[in-house]
Design a protein around this motif. Sequence first.
Motif, PDB file in Angstrom:
ATOM      1  N   UNK A  23       0.817  -1.218   0.000  1.00  0.00           N
ATOM      2  CA  UNK A  23       0.000   0.000   0.000  1.00  0.00           C
ATOM      3  C   UNK A  23       0.851   1.269   0.000  1.00  0.00           C
ATOM      4  N   UNK A  24       2.119   1.169   0.396  1.00  0.00           N
ATOM      5  CA  UNK A  24       2.989   2.332   0.310  1.00  0.00           C
ATOM      6  C   UNK A  24       3.284   2.681  -1.145  1.00  0.00           C
ATOM      7  N   UNK A  25       3.123   1.708  -2.042  1.00  0.00           N
ATOM      8  CA  UNK A  25       3.240   1.959  -3.481  1.00  0.00           C
ATOM      9  C   UNK A  25       1.890   2.400  -4.048  1.00  0.00           C
ATOM     10  N   UNK A  26       0.837   1.710  -3.649  1.00  0.00           N
ATOM     11  CA  UNK A  26      -0.503   2.006  -4.143  1.00  0.00           C
ATOM     12  C   UNK A  26      -0.913   3.447  -3.828  1.00  0.00           C
ATOM     13  N   UNK A  27      -0.513   3.948  -2.675  1.00  0.00           N
ATOM     14  CA  UNK A  27      -0.934   5.280  -2.249  1.00  0.00           C
ATOM     15  C   UNK A  27      -0.464   6.380  -3.203  1.00  0.00           C
ATOM     16  N   UNK A  28       0.555   6.071  -4.017  1.00  0.00           N
ATOM     17  CA  UNK A  28       1.055   7.069  -4.963  1.00  0.00           C
ATOM     18  C   UNK A  28       0.072   7.350  -6.089  1.00  0.00           C
ATOM     19  N   UNK A  29      -0.968   6.570  -6.210  1.00  0.00           N
ATOM     20  CA  UNK A  29      -2.046   6.890  -7.142  1.00  0.00           C
ATOM     21  C   UNK A  29      -2.773   8.163  -6.725  1.00  0.00           C
ATOM     22  N   UNK A  30      -2.542   8.614  -5.503  1.00  0.00           N
ATOM     23  CA  UNK A  30      -3.131   9.859  -5.033  1.00  0.00           C
ATOM     24  C   UNK A  30      -2.118  10.954  -4.808  1.00  0.00           C
ATOM     25  N   UNK A 128     -11.156   4.708  -3.942  1.00  0.00           N
ATOM     26  CA  UNK A 128     -11.322   3.794  -2.807  1.00  0.00           C
ATOM     27  C   UNK A 128      -9.989   3.190  -2.377  1.00  0.00           C
ATOM     28  N   UNK A 129      -9.176   2.787  -3.355  1.00  0.00           N
ATOM     29  CA  UNK A 129      -7.876   2.184  -3.039  1.00  0.00           C
ATOM     30  C   UNK A 129      -6.950   3.205  -2.394  1.00  0.00           C
ATOM     31  N   UNK A 130      -6.942   4.429  -2.913  1.00  0.00           N
ATOM     32  CA  UNK A 130      -6.100   5.480  -2.335  1.00  0.00           C
ATOM     33  C   UNK A 130      -6.522   5.771  -0.897  1.00  0.00           C
ATOM     34  N   UNK A 131      -7.827   5.909  -0.682  1.00  0.00           N
ATOM     35  CA  UNK A 131      -8.321   6.191   0.671  1.00  0.00           C
ATOM     36  C   UNK A 131      -7.970   5.066   1.635  1.00  0.00           C
ATOM     37  N   UNK A 132      -8.147   3.824   1.195  1.00  0.00           N
ATOM     38  CA  UNK A 132      -7.794   2.683   2.039  1.00  0.00           C
ATOM     39  C   UNK A 132      -6.306   2.698   2.357  1.00  0.00           C
ATOM     40  N   UNK A 133      -5.488   3.076   1.370  1.00  0.00           N
ATOM     41  CA  UNK A 133      -4.039   3.086   1.586  1.00  0.00           C
ATOM     42  C   UNK A 133      -3.645   4.062   2.691  1.00  0.00           C
TER      43      UNK A 133
END
Length: 281
Positions: A23-30, A128-133
């Motif tokens: 999720x530290x990678x996924x959060x970069x979508x935001x 949703x994925x960014x918020x969850x991250x």
Amino acid sequence: MSRGWGVVQFLHRALPHWVQEAFSVVTQLGDAWLFFLLGALLYWYSDDRDAFGFLLGATLGALSLTLALKGFFALARPPDSVRFVEATGYGFPSGHAIGSTVFWFLLALSLDRWSRGKRFAAAGAMVAVVCLSRLVLGVHFAVDVVAGVAVGVAYLAIVVWGLNRRPRAAFALAVLCAFAAFAVAVVLSPVETALAETGLVDAVTALGGTVGAFVTWELVGPPDGTVGGWSSVVGLLVFGGLSVIGLKASLPLVVVFAINAVVQGGILAYPKIIGRKRIDA
């Protein structure tokens, strides 16, 4: 009572380390850098520069509004004990939630591939994925991301229906939001030195970027000109490098303002700078 409803603490205890790493990678979508990288490329390559100029202007405004709200409420992030990554500044509302809501839904509105329903579903999944991250990483409470999405939706309503998706109006609104962030940072600067100083630099960064973009749009409008593959690489390196300098280097505020004005204005003017004729591939 905690703003987190116990969600952050539960995720911190329940999730294995590798999930947080992912999720530290996924959060970069935001992340703002991704918004402007994609926004610049779409603006440079598209025939519809009004649409993607509007996307850039609205994104600038959303990020500036985030700074104003964070400084106004001045609410802390979750404690270090539940954080997986380092995060600075105030926590409410979530800037990642606001930015991703505005950027991904406006992108879905601007593109013409697939059906609108599919594009909006993809945008909703991104948000949703960014918020969850942000919760998994422990850098925001649950209320922060819920409020961030709500602010993002309200801002979308204003720029899409209120401003009728006009780039000029979006850039003007962005300047107003950045000026509000600057005013809040100046008023609060005596309160908490470290956070207030960071907030002031961020506000000057936003003000420089929005003013540079607004002035450039007024002078250049949606410019003609083709941006090719190598030209886009050079542009990204130049404007990206200047952005890093403006954000990371300890510079006088007037220099920070000027650098970010050049970056955002340069992104908009770049097709006119490198060539006047559009060449079909």
